[in-house]
Design a protein around this motif. Structure first.
Motif, PDB file in Angstrom:
ATOM      1  N   MET A   1    -103.662 -41.746  30.589  1.00 53.55           N
ATOM      2  CA  MET A   1    -104.387 -42.289  29.433  1.00 53.55           C
ATOM      3  C   MET A   1    -105.583 -41.403  29.096  1.00 53.55           C
ATOM      4  O   MET A   1    -106.300 -40.948  29.964  1.00 53.55           O
ATOM      5  CB  MET A   1    -104.870 -43.705  29.752  1.00 53.55           C
ATOM      6  N   THR A   3    -108.943 -40.820  26.164  1.00 50.42           N
ATOM      7  CA  THR A   3    -109.696 -41.298  25.001  1.00 50.42           C
ATOM      8  C   THR A   3    -110.254 -40.083  24.273  1.00 50.42           C
ATOM      9  O   THR A   3    -110.519 -39.049  24.877  1.00 50.42           O
ATOM     10  CB  THR A   3    -110.866 -42.222  25.386  1.00 50.42           C
ATOM     11  N   ARG A  87    -105.440 -43.499  23.975  1.00 53.08           N
ATOM     12  CA  ARG A  87    -105.505 -44.958  23.961  1.00 53.08           C
ATOM     13  C   ARG A  87    -106.599 -45.451  23.006  1.00 53.08           C
ATOM     14  O   ARG A  87    -106.538 -46.566  22.508  1.00 53.08           O
ATOM     15  CB  ARG A  87    -105.794 -45.465  25.390  1.00 53.08           C
ATOM     16  N   PRO A 122    -109.424 -51.703  28.569  1.00 50.76           N
ATOM     17  CA  PRO A 122    -108.827 -51.183  27.335  1.00 50.76           C
ATOM     18  C   PRO A 122    -108.191 -52.337  26.545  1.00 50.76           C
ATOM     19  O   PRO A 122    -107.445 -53.139  27.115  1.00 50.76           O
ATOM     20  CB  PRO A 122    -107.761 -50.210  27.854  1.00 50.76           C
ATOM     21  N   LEU A 144    -103.344 -47.995  20.032  1.00 53.70           N
ATOM     22  CA  LEU A 144    -104.527 -47.152  19.902  1.00 53.70           C
ATOM     23  C   LEU A 144    -105.613 -47.977  19.223  1.00 53.70           C
ATOM     24  O   LEU A 144    -105.357 -48.618  18.218  1.00 53.70           O
ATOM     25  CB  LEU A 144    -104.172 -45.954  19.016  1.00 53.70           C
TER      26      LEU A 144
END
Ligand code: FAD
Ligand code: AMP
Lengths: 314, 249
Positions: A1, A3, A87, A122, A144
């Motif tokens: 994952m 960001t 994500r 998340p 997302l």
């Protein structure tokens, strides 16, 4: 994952909000890519590399990113995210981030979450609504999420990292808008959103001249940033970027001194998370006293100069 | 030039809202509602542009339940020429609203959409930017001044460091900030006239867009209240407390 953290920078300096946003990104527990898009932006890239927890700095250098235009930046971010694995996209809830994030989200066909003050996991966030009178827990099943992060709710990420730089190709220049002018307030004082002490003035000061005559020396003594209520800005005492509140800047300094401010909910929304609040107001029933740790019922035209001289005395 | 102004019905800004005891939302029963203050500013700007001969028509649009007709009538009373209600009982979130507004913009073909910068209930500050994205139009958020040129609009924006002026190609989306203008009060004759102005109702379902909420608002709560502090007698006591009790100076 992974960001994606969108860095905000100007004149070779990263905005402090970007460091707070990095702490929110760290809550996702995966890799953090920091996007620095600009033109001649090596200084900002170097600072982004130092953000502790950053895995990579994506550097995009092109003339059409010399100004942070939402149209071009949103197209760029959409392209980067489409390449996969992210994500969440995070950016500070500054005028830059608020302008950009919803445009990115809509292009990606996802909802955006504004002014996030907590990342429980998340897809699980908390944010204020109704001028901060209500906190709402928000859940997302989106693959997302696009978030703007409220700086006051997250500590600035420490520096000292050494993230690698990856050069990324520029996105399209859409040519939809251009900057034709800018009037930035110049100040030697600390930045309002990040200062540890804020002195704020309201309509009670009566004029811009009084505002500066009374509050400048106080701010000097305290090493404080200056802020204002909407009424003081509307009346032209100080420029728009001084406004604290629901629709202005959100601050949470160690000490907030409200002078001649009544304490409307829209103002409280911007400062009620300050650690210590002092209010100086001649009206004992002013709502500001309901949130003030130390309230002084007095005429500000007498109290403020006395306060300045007693700070001098020590 | 036609201007489209999206207006939202929200809890009046003077009301201090309460969370429902089951935390499912905010108590709206019996609460005073009004047009979102930023949308009043947007309507005012559009009406002034028409009065100045810049705009030919001002169309107000609201998405929501039939109660939003009241908000549209308020916009008509301020001077909008006609109104469109996109009616739905579905809980609307900014992306859904932006989709509905896009469909309306495609029908109406305005040169400018002026939104409010943020709705004071959800404080999202998203819809205008999303609409601009979906239409592929330029955007200028937080506007404190708008001037039109040939095929362009120049917009001064309130940004964190001060002011910035953008030139946008038309058509474009602008979002209004507090200092764009001071909205007028509707006069009684204008309120009466507004009752006769056209207000079309379109079912959201007929616009063929997905408006289902993407986010779940699972729990509402009031933030921890700040404990009231003390009143100090004079400046000397204040300085003493700040130094020795709070230790902040
Ligand atoms: C949509 C919307 C958004 C808004 N957003 C914001 C926002 O972001 N930030 C914001 O601040 N406001 C905002 N407002 C405005 C807000 O509702 C209030 O109108 C505003 O905060 C009032 O500013 P003030 O306290 O300076 O003025 P006032 O309410 O007029 O208060 C002035 C105070 O000064 C005191 N005073 C006067 N003379 C003296 C003296 N000699 N000595 C001591 N005290 C004195 C008075 O007792 C009074 O309490 C918003 C409003 C709306 C509708
Ligand atoms: N339900 C709605 N109907 C019409 N316009 C809306 C609606 N919701 C939001 N808007 C517009 O979008 C602006 C910003 O709203 P928000 O993104 O919710 O903060 C508002 O000021 C309105 O101009």
């Amino acid at each position: 994952m992974k960001t994606l953290l969108i860095a905000e920078h100007e004149n070779g300096r990263l905005a402090t909000a970007t460091l707070n946003t990095a702490s929110a990104a760290a809550r996702f527990g995966g890799e953090i890519d920091v996007l620095v898009a600009g033109h001649g932006c090596d200084a900002a890239v170097a600072q982004a590399q130092a953000i502790a927890g950053a895995s990579r700095v994506l550097k995009v250098d092109a003339a059409h990113y010399a100004e942070p235009l939402a149209e071009n930046l949103a197209a760029l971010v959409t392209g980067i995210v489409a390449d996969g694995g992210y994500r969440a996209v995070l950016v500070g809830a500054t005028s830059f981030g608020k302008n950009l994030a919803p445009r990115v989200a809509a292009l990606l066909d996802v909802a955006a979450v504004s002014d996030v003050v907590a990342v429980a996991a998340p897809g699980r966030y908390e944010r204020p609504i109704y001028a901060g009178n209500v906190m709402v827990a928000v859940e997302s099943d989106q693959p997302l999420d696009v978030l703007t992060i409220r700086s006051t709710a997250f500590d600035a990420a420490p520096l000292g990292g050494e993230a690698a730089v990856q050069v990324v190709a520029a996105g399209p220049d859409l040519g939809l808008s251009r900057v034709v002018g800018r009037e930035l307030s110049k100040s030697e004082r600390p930045e309002l959103g990040a200062a540890s002490i804020v002195v704020s003035g309201g309509r009670g000061l009566g004029s811009g001249e009084n505002y500066h005559r009374l509050l400048d020396p106080l701010a000097d003594k305290l090493g404080a940033a200056l802020g204002a209520s909407r009424a003081a800005v509307d009346a032209g005492f100080v420029p728009n970027d001084y406004q604290v509140g629901q629709t202005g800047k959100i601050v949470a300094p160690g000490l907030y001194v409200a002078v001649g401010i009544s304490g409307a909910i829209q103002h409280l929304a911007g400062m009620k998370d300050s650690k210590v609040i002092v209010a100086i107001n001649k009206d004992p029933d002013a709502p500001i006293f309901q949130v003030a740790d130390y309230g002084l019922v007095a005429d500000l035209f007498e109290a403020v100069p006395t306060l300045v001289s007693s700070l001098e005395a020590a | 030039m036609k201007i489209l102004v999206p207006v939202k019905r929200v809890v009046d800004y003077n009301v201090k809202v309460r969370v429902k005891s089951d935390h499912s939302g905010v108590e709206l029963a019996g609460v005073k509602m009004a047009m979102n203050p930023f949308d009043e500013i947007a309507v005012e700007e559009a009406v002034r542009l028409r009065e100045a001969g810049r705009a030919t028509e001002v169309v107000a649009v609201s998405c929501g339940t039939s109660a939003s007709q009241e908000t549209l009538r308020a916009a008509l009373a301020m001077g909008a020429d006609r109104a469109i209600l996109v009616e739905t009982d579905v809980e609307l979130q900014p992306l859904g609203v932006a989709r509905l507004l896009k469909a309306v913009a495609e029908r109406e073909q305005p040169q400018v959409v002026i939104c409010g910068k943020q709705a004071i209930d959800d404080d999202a500050n998203q819809t205008g930017q999303m609409l601009a994205a979906l239409l592929g139009w330029p955007q200028a958020t937080f506007a404190s001044r708008m001037t039109f040129g040939e095929g362009v609009v120049n917009v001064t924006r309130e940004i964190d460091g001060g002011l910035e002026t953008l030139e946008l190609k038309l058509p474009a989306v602008v979002t209004a900030d507090l200092r764009l203008n001071e909205p007028r009060y509707a006069t009684l004759p204008n309120i009466m006239k507004a009752k006769k102005k056209p207000l079309d109702v379109v079912a959201a379902g007929d616009l063929g867009v997905d408006i289902a909420p993407r986010l779940r608002q699972v729990r509402h709560a009031e933030p921890a209240a700040r404990k009231g502090g003390v009143k100090v007698a004079d400046v000397a006591e204040l300085v003493n407390k700040l130094r020795n009790e709070a230790k902040v100076i």
